[in-house]
Design an enzyme around this catalytic site. Structure first.
Site, short mmCIF file in Angstrom:
data_model
loop_
_atom_site.label_atom_id
_atom_site.label_comp_id
_atom_site.label_asym_id
_atom_site.label_seq_id
_atom_site.Cartn_x
_atom_site.Cartn_y
_atom_site.Cartn_z
CG ASN A 9 43.86 35.56 45.47
OD1 ASN A 9 44.93 35.14 46.19
ND2 ASN A 9 42.95 35.16 44.81
CD1 TRP A 10 49.21 38.70 47.79
CD2 TRP A 10 50.72 38.36 49.09
NE1 TRP A 10 49.90 39.97 48.52
CE2 TRP A 10 50.50 39.47 49.27
CE3 TRP A 10 51.47 37.63 50.11
CZ2 TRP A 10 51.81 40.09 50.60
CZ3 TRP A 10 52.37 37.94 50.69
CH2 TRP A 10 52.30 39.37 51.30
CE LYS A 11 44.58 34.67 41.28
NZ LYS A 11 45.00 34.67 40.46
CG HIS A 95 39.59 32.48 43.14
ND1 HIS A 95 40.09 32.22 42.36
CD2 HIS A 95 40.06 33.65 43.58
CE1 HIS A 95 40.81 32.61 41.77
NE2 HIS A 95 41.01 34.04 42.13
CD GLU A 97 43.08 30.89 40.81
OE1 GLU A 97 43.30 31.23 41.40
OE2 GLU A 97 43.65 31.87 39.38
CD GLU A 167 38.16 37.06 41.27
OE1 GLU A 167 39.24 38.58 41.82
OE2 GLU A 167 38.23 36.59 41.36
N GLY A 173 43.68 36.48 35.16
CA GLY A 173 45.19 35.98 34.96
C GLY A 173 45.86 35.90 33.71
CB SER A 212 44.19 40.82 33.94
OG SER A 212 44.05 39.85 34.09
N GLY A 233 44.85 40.03 41.65
CA GLY A 233 45.94 38.71 42.03
C GLY A 233 47.23 38.99 41.63
N GLY A 234 47.75 38.93 39.96
CA GLY A 234 48.81 39.28 39.97
C GLY A 234 49.57 40.54 40.16
P1 PGA Z 1 44.47 38.45 38.71
O1 PGA Z 1 43.69 37.34 39.43
O2 PGA Z 1 44.47 39.88 38.78
O3 PGA Z 1 46.06 38.17 38.70
O4 PGA Z 1 43.27 38.42 37.17
C1 PGA Z 1 42.59 37.74 40.49
C2 PGA Z 1 41.77 36.92 41.05
O5 PGA Z 1 42.01 35.28 41.05
O6 PGA Z 1 41.49 37.22 42.57
#
Ligand code: PGA
Length: 250
Positions: A9-11, A95, A97, A167, A173, A212, A233-234
């Protein structure tokens, strides 16, 4: 045996140039027949370009969000038909977010889930509790209600045809990964919740861990019996790390 699944997930990160460079590095390393399903979810604006680069590779394309509407006067929205047209096979839905920053509730999540399926997109449905919910003992109730909403709206077969991502909001994050045991406990809970409706379907649905997850902890997370891969994500923004995570799933 459930085939492992890793999605990046590149956001809202990167430029056209960096997106293309990242995907070229991934295509070169992942090859044409990876041992796990590998999906990348770039920002909408980069999907078309990335689609051309992953064509004929072992990497599939997903989007991070979609509209709940078919077409028309919905300024700024992107429909399921558009995502399919550009080459997406998957779409992240619900998600945390989107839920917390853009007010998406279970009703909207369910509409998006159904809309995705109408267009032949496989939802990656995200669920998870906040730290406050975990500490107050509401974790199972929160996750159960997120799962039950989609079960009621779409049915158990549709839910199990999709991919679920657990999640924990406090782990996204933050560098605070759930321990493999903490994650396994919730994954088993999600599976048992679905099994109460349809045991065979529950046994086949893939449940990813996200929050994470990285190149160092992926292997121990993925070794848990109910963890079928990760939503990353990251660490999905660094080719080397994402490839290591894909290898951990193989
Ligand atoms: P993260 O994000 O790996 O940066 O914690 C995961 C996500 O939000 O899908």
């Amino acid at each position: 045996m459930r085939r492992k699944f890793v999605a990046g997930n590149w956001k809202m990160n990167g430029s056209l140039e960096s997106a293309n460079a990242l995907v070229k590095a991934l295509v070169a390393s992942v090859g044409s027949s990876p041992a796990a399903d590998v999906v990348i979810c770039p920002p909408f604006i980069h999907l078309h370009s990335v689609a051309g680069l992953v064509k004929d590779s072992g990497i599939s394309l997903g989007a991070q969000n979609l509209s709940d509407q078919e077409a028309g006067a919905y300024t700024g929205e992107v429909s399921g038909a558009m995502l399919k047209d550009v080459g997406c096979e998957y779409v992240i839905i619900g998600h945390s977010e989107r839920r917390s920053l853009y007010g998406e509730d279970d009703a909207l999540v369910c509409k998006k889930f159904l809309h995705a399926r109408v267009h032949g997109l496989t939802p990656i449905l995200c669920v998870g509790e906040s730290l406050e919910e975990r500490e107050s003992g509401a974790m199972e109730a929160v996750i159960a209600s997120q799962i039950d909403a989609v079960l009621a709206a779409a049915g158990v077969e549709a839910l199990c045809d999709s991919v679920i991502a657990y999640e924990p909001v406090w782990a996204i994050g933050t560098g605070m990964t759930a321990t493999p045991e903490q994650a396994q406990e919730v994954h088993a809970f999600i599976r048992s919740r679905i099994a109460a409706v349809d045991a065979a379907a529950a046994a086949k649905v893939r449940i990813l861990y996200g929050g994470s997850a990285n190149a160092d902890n992926a292997a121990t997370l993925f070794a848990q019996p109910d963890i079928d891969g990760g939503l990353i994500g990251g660490a999905a923004l660094k080719a080397e790390d994402f490839v290591t995570i894909c290898e951990a799933a193989a």
